[in-house]
Design an enzyme around this catalytic site. Sequence first.
Site, PDB file in Angstrom:
ATOM      1  N   SER A  11     -12.273  -7.372   8.479  1.00  0.00           N
ATOM      2  CA  SER A  11     -12.341  -6.328   6.992  1.00  0.00           C
ATOM      3  C   SER A  11     -13.359  -6.612   6.477  1.00  0.00           C
ATOM      4  CB  SER A  11     -11.215  -6.558   6.019  1.00  0.00           C
ATOM      5  OG  SER A  11     -10.899  -5.917   5.054  1.00  0.00           O
ATOM      6  N   LYS A  18      -8.268 -13.132   7.184  1.00  0.00           N
ATOM      7  CA  LYS A  18      -9.255 -11.800   8.394  1.00  0.00           C
ATOM      8  C   LYS A  18     -10.593 -12.768   9.042  1.00  0.00           C
ATOM      9  CE  LYS A  18      -6.751  -8.834   8.716  1.00  0.00           C
ATOM     10  NZ  LYS A  18      -6.447  -7.910  10.250  1.00  0.00           N
ATOM     11  N   TYR A  53      -5.272 -12.555   2.305  1.00  0.00           N
ATOM     12  CA  TYR A  53      -5.763 -11.255   2.976  1.00  0.00           C
ATOM     13  C   TYR A  53      -6.674 -11.860   3.871  1.00  0.00           C
ATOM     14  CZ  TYR A  53      -7.073  -6.838   4.849  1.00  0.00           C
ATOM     15  OH  TYR A  53      -7.203  -6.379   5.686  1.00  0.00           O
TER      16      TYR A  53
HETATM   17  C1  UD1 Z   1      -8.327  -2.674  -0.434  1.00  0.00           C
HETATM   18  C2  UD1 Z   1      -8.535  -3.965  -0.245  1.00  0.00           C
HETATM   19  C3  UD1 Z   1      -9.234  -4.302   0.734  1.00  0.00           C
HETATM   20  C4  UD1 Z   1      -8.167  -3.877   1.996  1.00  0.00           C
HETATM   21  C5  UD1 Z   1      -8.278  -2.491   1.463  1.00  0.00           C
HETATM   22  C6  UD1 Z   1      -7.652  -1.385   2.902  1.00  0.00           C
HETATM   23  C7  UD1 Z   1      -7.997  -4.455  -2.907  1.00  0.00           C
HETATM   24  C8  UD1 Z   1      -8.535  -5.403  -3.915  1.00  0.00           C
HETATM   25  N1  UD1 Z   1      -8.772  -4.846  -2.355  1.00  0.00           N
HETATM   26  O1  UD1 Z   1      -9.697  -2.416  -0.718  1.00  0.00           O
HETATM   27  O2  UD1 Z   1      -8.972  -5.980   1.398  1.00  0.00           O
HETATM   28  O3  UD1 Z   1      -9.012  -3.984   3.004  1.00  0.00           O
HETATM   29  O4  UD1 Z   1      -8.475  -2.114   1.023  1.00  0.00           O
HETATM   30  O5  UD1 Z   1      -7.966  -0.087   2.920  1.00  0.00           O
HETATM   31  O6  UD1 Z   1      -6.640  -5.013  -2.962  1.00  0.00           O
HETATM   32  N2  UD1 Z   1      -8.489   2.649  -7.270  1.00  0.00           N
HETATM   33  C9  UD1 Z   1      -7.842   3.158  -8.419  1.00  0.00           C
HETATM   34  N3  UD1 Z   1      -6.397   3.566  -8.857  1.00  0.00           N
HETATM   35  C10 UD1 Z   1      -6.043   3.373  -7.886  1.00  0.00           C
HETATM   36  C11 UD1 Z   1      -6.675   2.197  -6.803  1.00  0.00           C
HETATM   37  C12 UD1 Z   1      -7.811   2.580  -6.764  1.00  0.00           C
HETATM   38  O7  UD1 Z   1      -8.728   3.782 -10.023  1.00  0.00           O
HETATM   39  O8  UD1 Z   1      -4.546   3.920  -8.329  1.00  0.00           O
HETATM   40  C13 UD1 Z   1      -9.906   2.374  -7.636  1.00  0.00           C
HETATM   41  C14 UD1 Z   1      -9.764   1.126  -7.115  1.00  0.00           C
HETATM   42  O9  UD1 Z   1     -10.423   0.213  -7.958  1.00  0.00           O
HETATM   43  C15 UD1 Z   1     -11.363   0.928  -5.852  1.00  0.00           C
HETATM   44  C16 UD1 Z   1     -11.066   2.485  -4.926  1.00  0.00           C
HETATM   45  O10 UD1 Z   1      -9.911   2.980  -5.832  1.00  0.00           O
HETATM   46  O11 UD1 Z   1     -12.136   0.916  -7.185  1.00  0.00           O
HETATM   47  C17 UD1 Z   1     -11.087   1.834  -4.135  1.00  0.00           C
HETATM   48  O12 UD1 Z   1      -9.499   1.530  -4.269  1.00  0.00           O
HETATM   49  P1  UD1 Z   1      -9.166   0.782  -2.760  1.00  0.00           P
HETATM   50  O13 UD1 Z   1      -8.338   2.246  -1.793  1.00  0.00           O
HETATM   51  O14 UD1 Z   1      -7.453   0.060  -3.409  1.00  0.00           O
HETATM   52  O15 UD1 Z   1      -9.739  -0.241  -1.636  1.00  0.00           O
HETATM   53  P2  UD1 Z   1     -10.597  -1.466  -1.872  1.00  0.00           P
HETATM   54  O16 UD1 Z   1      -9.578  -1.673  -3.466  1.00  0.00           O
HETATM   55  O17 UD1 Z   1     -11.790  -1.276  -1.764  1.00  0.00           O
END
Ligand code: UD1
Length: 347
Positions: free
Chosen positions: A126, A154, A150
């Site tokens: 990841s 990895k 996590y």
């Molecule tokens: C997350 C994990 C990462 C994992 C990946 C798998 C965390 C901190 N990181 O990445 O380790 O490998 O998923 O796909 O959990 N967001 C919102 N509202 C929400 C959900 C997300 O604003 O309800 C935003 C987040 O702040 C981020 C973006 O959407 O900027 C993507 O979030 P997400 O899909 O959870 O992925 P990552 O955080 O990049």
Amino acid sequence: MADKILVTGGLGYIGSHCVVALCEAGFEPVIVDNHSNARASVLERLERLTGRSMTCYDLDIRNRAGLETLLQREPCSGLIHLAAFKAVGESVARPLVYYDNNVGGSVSLFDAFEAAGGGAIVFSSSATVYGEVNAEPLHEALPVQPNNPYGQTKAMMEQVLADMVRAPGARSQGLALRYFNPAGAHDSALIGEDPKDQPNNLFPIIVQVAVGQRESLTIFGEDYDTPDGTGVRDYIHVVDLAQAHVKALQALLGGGFEVPFTALNLGTGTPYSVREVVSAFEAELGRSLLQTLGPRRPGDVATLLADPRAAAEQLGWTAERGLEAMVTDAWRWAGAARQWGLWDEDD
Ligand code: UD1
């Protein structure tokens, strides 16, 4: 006879798409899954999609004896190892569960595979291994410094695999694929992301809002140093991701790489903010989605963007599908999943 490829976590979101890509490339997947985060019906849907019967073992990767018996019965020349727990927050709360499953389980699996004769190992890693780094785009030479258990699991398993394939007399070759943000679904709408518990990721959460299972989307901060202030990520279509696994396997089986172990980014190199993803969904749906602004989520970084050049050079692979396809396919899959009642109750 087609090469058999062991796919751990083969009923999961990425695993199921890898199984399809393997079949299309002429391999014979042998699925291992303990159903901890997958529905039994994925198997039937995979059979419908590929038009062939699937070999699937209900087995935990920590079951060493079970793996040995399986590998005797099904000699496999390759292994795509995806089975793992993957929730960052849960890994902070329950680190030993993560180390036991993701590290302990993987060590036992690799050991069993090597003892059975070894082969090509593709490991699911990841972008989380880069931790809270400010460089963009991220290239593979950057230090590995994960900031949660996590991510540590990895990073540790990348190291375990690197050491294992470099050991004198090693019979396996290995490669780690560092995923950025997988999204979308197969365009047949027969498989897609289907989290058993509450999802944490942006795409499945937006889908829940769109289908009315969740009232609104909380945007985790709009004060980041990004063009619109919301987090920027490198979303990659899960079908592109699956095809990269096949390319990686083919490269390893075809003689490998100059160095015995490589870690490659899987991303598109194209940045999209949270607001841009939401807008793409709204365009697909033809209506707006309720959003609220919340605080930053702990551990989130402003931007995570892949430098995808190494995978292009070494595997001859680049992602072909963009955000629009990810959104269209995720939404088509959501429609099918709801029609079958998948999200009403557990099957
Ligand atoms: C997350 C994990 C990462 C994992 C990946 C798998 C965390 C901190 N990181 O990445 O380790 O490998 O998923 O796909 O959990 N967001 C919102 N509202 C929400 C959900 C997300 O604003 O309800 C935003 C987040 O702040 C981020 C973006 O959407 O900027 C993507 O979030 P997400 O899909 O959870 O992925 P990552 O955080 O990049």
